[in-house]
Design an enzyme around this catalytic site. Structure first.
Site, PDB file in Angstrom:
ATOM      1  N   GLY A 178       7.357   1.232  -7.859  1.00 21.66           N
ATOM      2  CA  GLY A 178       7.467   1.757  -6.505  1.00 21.66           C
ATOM      3  C   GLY A 178       6.242   1.430  -5.686  1.00 21.66           C
ATOM      4  O   GLY A 178       5.354   0.685  -6.106  1.00 21.66           O
ATOM      5  N   HIS A 179       6.200   2.017  -4.497  1.00 13.97           N
ATOM      6  CA  HIS A 179       5.111   1.764  -3.558  1.00 13.97           C
ATOM      7  C   HIS A 179       4.105   2.906  -3.526  1.00 13.97           C
ATOM      8  O   HIS A 179       3.295   2.997  -2.610  1.00 13.97           O
ATOM      9  CB  HIS A 179       5.667   1.518  -2.152  1.00 13.97           C
ATOM     10  N   GLY A 180       4.174   3.799  -4.512  1.00 14.71           N
ATOM     11  CA  GLY A 180       3.190   4.861  -4.606  1.00 14.71           C
ATOM     12  C   GLY A 180       3.662   6.159  -3.982  1.00 14.71           C
ATOM     13  O   GLY A 180       4.841   6.360  -3.688  1.00 14.71           O
ATOM     14  N   THR A 197       2.777  -0.725  -6.232  1.00 19.07           N
ATOM     15  CA  THR A 197       2.104  -1.606  -5.273  1.00 19.07           C
ATOM     16  C   THR A 197       1.078  -0.867  -4.425  1.00 19.07           C
ATOM     17  O   THR A 197       0.275  -1.498  -3.734  1.00 19.07           O
ATOM     18  CB  THR A 197       3.132  -2.278  -4.344  1.00 19.07           C
ATOM     19  N   ASP A 217      10.624   1.449  -3.302  1.00 21.56           N
ATOM     20  CA  ASP A 217       9.815   1.847  -2.142  1.00 21.56           C
ATOM     21  C   ASP A 217       8.946   3.028  -2.579  1.00 21.56           C
ATOM     22  O   ASP A 217       8.660   3.184  -3.760  1.00 21.56           O
ATOM     23  CB  ASP A 217      10.709   2.190  -0.950  1.00 21.56           C
TER      24      ASP A 217
END
Length: 463
Positions: free
Chosen positions: A280-282, A311, A258
Site C-alpha cells: 500500500g501507500h502507507g 511506498t 493505495d
C-alpha cells in the site's frame, strides 16, 4: 490513552525545555491534544454468539436473507431479498440480519437506510459479491456499492467476506492506462451519517475503488477487520475516514494498492492501534486542500503499527493553494520493513497528469510528534519534511527514531520545517530550524472556518 505515554511525553517536553531554553507552554496546546484523545479500546471484543439469538431469555429476532428469497449461488441477483431482509430487521427491535456462511450472494449497488430499531446486528458469515462488469453498473449509484446511512447503535460483525470484484474496474483506470479517461468507481462499504457503530471481524476485498469509507459519523469502533487487494490496484484505499469524529481502528490488517488508511477533511479524535499495513501507500492524513479547498484534521494518534514494503510510511499530504490545518498528530511505536519514504510531510502533493501551479496559500501543519519509529527504508531520504515557504511546518518533535538503509546511508530532507529532536534521532534531523526553541505554545484558534463537504467529497479525489 496510555498514561505511561503521557508521562513519557511530558518527560520529552521537560528535557527539551532544558535543552532548548525558554520554551514556555502556556495553555499547553500539544499536551491538551494528547490528553484529550481518551478513546476507549474495545478489549476482547467478542462476536455475539448464535445461541443468544434464539434463547428464551433476552432473545433476538433472526432475519435470515435465505428466508426472504435469497438464492446464494453467486449468479442469481439477491439484491431484492437483501432489501426485504433489511426492511424487516431494521424495523424490528433486537433483530439480527443474517448472511449465512457457505453461500455466495450477488448484490447490486444498494442503499440501506436507517434509522432502525434498537440493537440491530448485521451478521455476515457468508460472502457478498458485486457484479464484475462496470458497463452494467447502476448509473444512478455510480460511486457506491453497499451504502449504510443514518444508523445508531448498529453492530456489523462476522467471519464473512465483502468482495467488490474490482479487477475490470482497475483495468479501465487511467492509473493503469494513461490513454483512458479518469473516472470514479464505487466504494465497497460505506457507513454514512451514523453514530455508535461497531464493525468486527469482517474481510473486505477487491473493491472497485475505496474499500471502506466512514463518512459524517461519530463514535465508530472497528476491530479485527481485514482489507485486501493487489498492490497495483488503483485508488483502492483500505479504510477512508472523512468528516468523522471519535473513530477507533484496532487490530486491523490492511494491504491495498493505495493508502492503507486515509484521513481527510473535518475529522478529529482518530485513534489507530495495532495496525498492519502492506502492500500500500502507507498511513496518510490527506490529501487535503485540492482545488483551493479547506482541509482540517486534528487529534490523531497511531500507536503500535507495522508497515511492510509500502511506498510511503507515515504521510501527511496537502496540495498547494489549500487552507485549513493539520495539528495534534502523534505517531508512536511503529516498525518499518523496506518502506519508501518512512516519514514524510509533503505540502507540494500533486497527483495530477498536469503539473501543479505554484501557490502561496497552504494547509498549515503543526504539532506533529514522531516517537519510537524504527526499521529499514528503501529511500535515502528516510525523513522528508517538504513544507511551504509561506506556511512552514511548525512544532515537529522527533524522539527515538532509528531508520536504516540496507545498502547505503540515510539522510533527512527539510524545507521550511521547524522543530527539534530528542534522544536518538537517526538520520540526524539537524536541518529542522530551531525557531521552535523560543516558541511559546499558546492554544490559538486558526482563522479558518471548518468547511463541511458535500456527498461527492466522500469519494477519492486522486484519479
Amino acid at each position: 490513552m496510555d498514561k505511561l505515554f503521557l508521562v513519557s511525553f511530558l518527560g520529552i517536553l521537560i528535557t527539551a525545555h532544558g535543552v532548548a531554553g525558554n520554551m514556555v507552554y502556556d495553555d499547553i496546546g500539544m499536551l491538551e491534544v494528547i490528553e484529550s484523545l481518551e478513546i476507549e479500546e474495545e478489549n476482547g471484543m467478542e462476536l455475539s454468539p448464535i445461541p443468544a439469538w434464539t434463547s428464551e431469555r433476552g432473545s433476538k429476532v433472526l432475519v435470515n436473507v435465505d428466508s426472504v428469497g435469497a438464492v446464494g449461488d453467486g449468479v442469481s441477483d439477491d439484491t431484492q431479498a437483501f432489501l426485504k431482509a433489511w426492511d424487516i430487521a431494521c424495523s424490528t427491535p433486537k433483530s439480527v440480519l443474517l448472511v449465512p456462511q457457505g453461500r455466495l450472494y450477488l448484490v447490486n449497488a444498494t442503499r440501506f437506510k436507517g434509522p432502525c430499531s434498537e440493537k440491530l446486528v448485521i451478521q455476515i458469515d457468508g460472502t457478498i459479491i458485486a457484479p464484475d462488469e462496470p458497463k452494467n453498473w447502476d448509473p444512478k449509484l455510480p460511486r457506491i456499492w453497499l451504502d449504510f446511512s443514518k444508523l445508531n447503535g448498529v453492530t456489523f460483525q462476522g467471519d464473512g467476506v465483502i468482495d467488490g470484484s474490482g479487477s475490470k474496474w482497475w483495468a479501465s483506470s487511467c492509473k493503469r492506462d494513461k490513454a483512458k479517461p479518469c473516472r470514479g468507481a464505487p466504494t465497497a462499504l460505506t457507513i454514512d451519517s451514523s453514530s455508535a457503530i461497531m464493525v468486527k471481524g469482517l474481510t473486505i476485498q477487491n473493491s472497485q475503488q475505496m474499500h471502506f469509507v466512514i463518512s459524517r459519523s461519530d463514535s465508530v469502533r472497528i476491530s479485527g477487520v481485514r482489507v485486501s487487494a493487489p498492490g497495483d490496484s488503483p485508488n483502492t484505499d483500505g479504510i477512508h475516514i472523512t468528516e468523522s469524529t471519535n473513530v477507533l481502528l484496532q487490530d486491523c490488517k490492511i494491504g491495498t494498492g493505495d493508502d492503507c488508511i486515509s484521513i481527510v477533511n473535518a475529522s478529529s479524535n482518530i485513534k489507530m492501534k495495532r495496525i498492519y499495513c502492506g502492500p500500500g501507500h502507507g498511513i496518510s492524513i490527506g490529501s487535503l486542500g485540492k482545488d483551493n479547498s479547506t482541509g482540517i484534521v486534528t487529534k490523531v494518534v497511531l500507536d503500535t503499527a507495522f508497515l511492510k514494503e509500502t511506498t510511503n510510511g507515515l504521510r501527511i499530504k496537502t496540495w498547494q493553494g489549500g487552507s485549513g490545518y493539520v495539528r495534534g498528530v502523534t505517531y508512536q511505536n511503529v516498525r518499518m520493513e523496506d518502506v519508501s519514504n518512512p516519514i514524510i510531510i509533503d505540502q507540494f502533493y500533486c497527483d495530477s497528469p498536469k503539473a501543479c501551479q505554484n501557490q502561496t496559500s497552504a494547509v498549515n501543519i503543526s504539532q506533529i510528534v514522531y516517537r519510537n519509529i524504527s526499521g529499514t527504508t528503501k529511500s535515502a531520504k528516510a525523513m522528508k519534511f517538504a513544507c511551504s515557504d509561506t506556511h512552514p511546518c511548525r512544532h515537529i518533535v522527533l524522539s527515538n527514531i532509528n531508520l536504516e538503509k540496507k545498502d547505503g546511508t540515510v539522510e533527512t530532507y527539510c524545507n521550511s520545517a521547524q522543530g527539534f529532536g530528542y534522544g536518538i534521532v537517526h538520520p540526524s534531523a539537524d536541518c529542522l530550524s530551531s525557531n521552535d526553541k523560543e516558541y511559546v505554545f499558546i492554544n490559538q484558534e486558526e482563522d479558518v472556518e471548518d468547511a463541511g463537504t458535500s456527498r461527492e467529497h466522500i469519494v477519492h479525489t486522486e484519479l
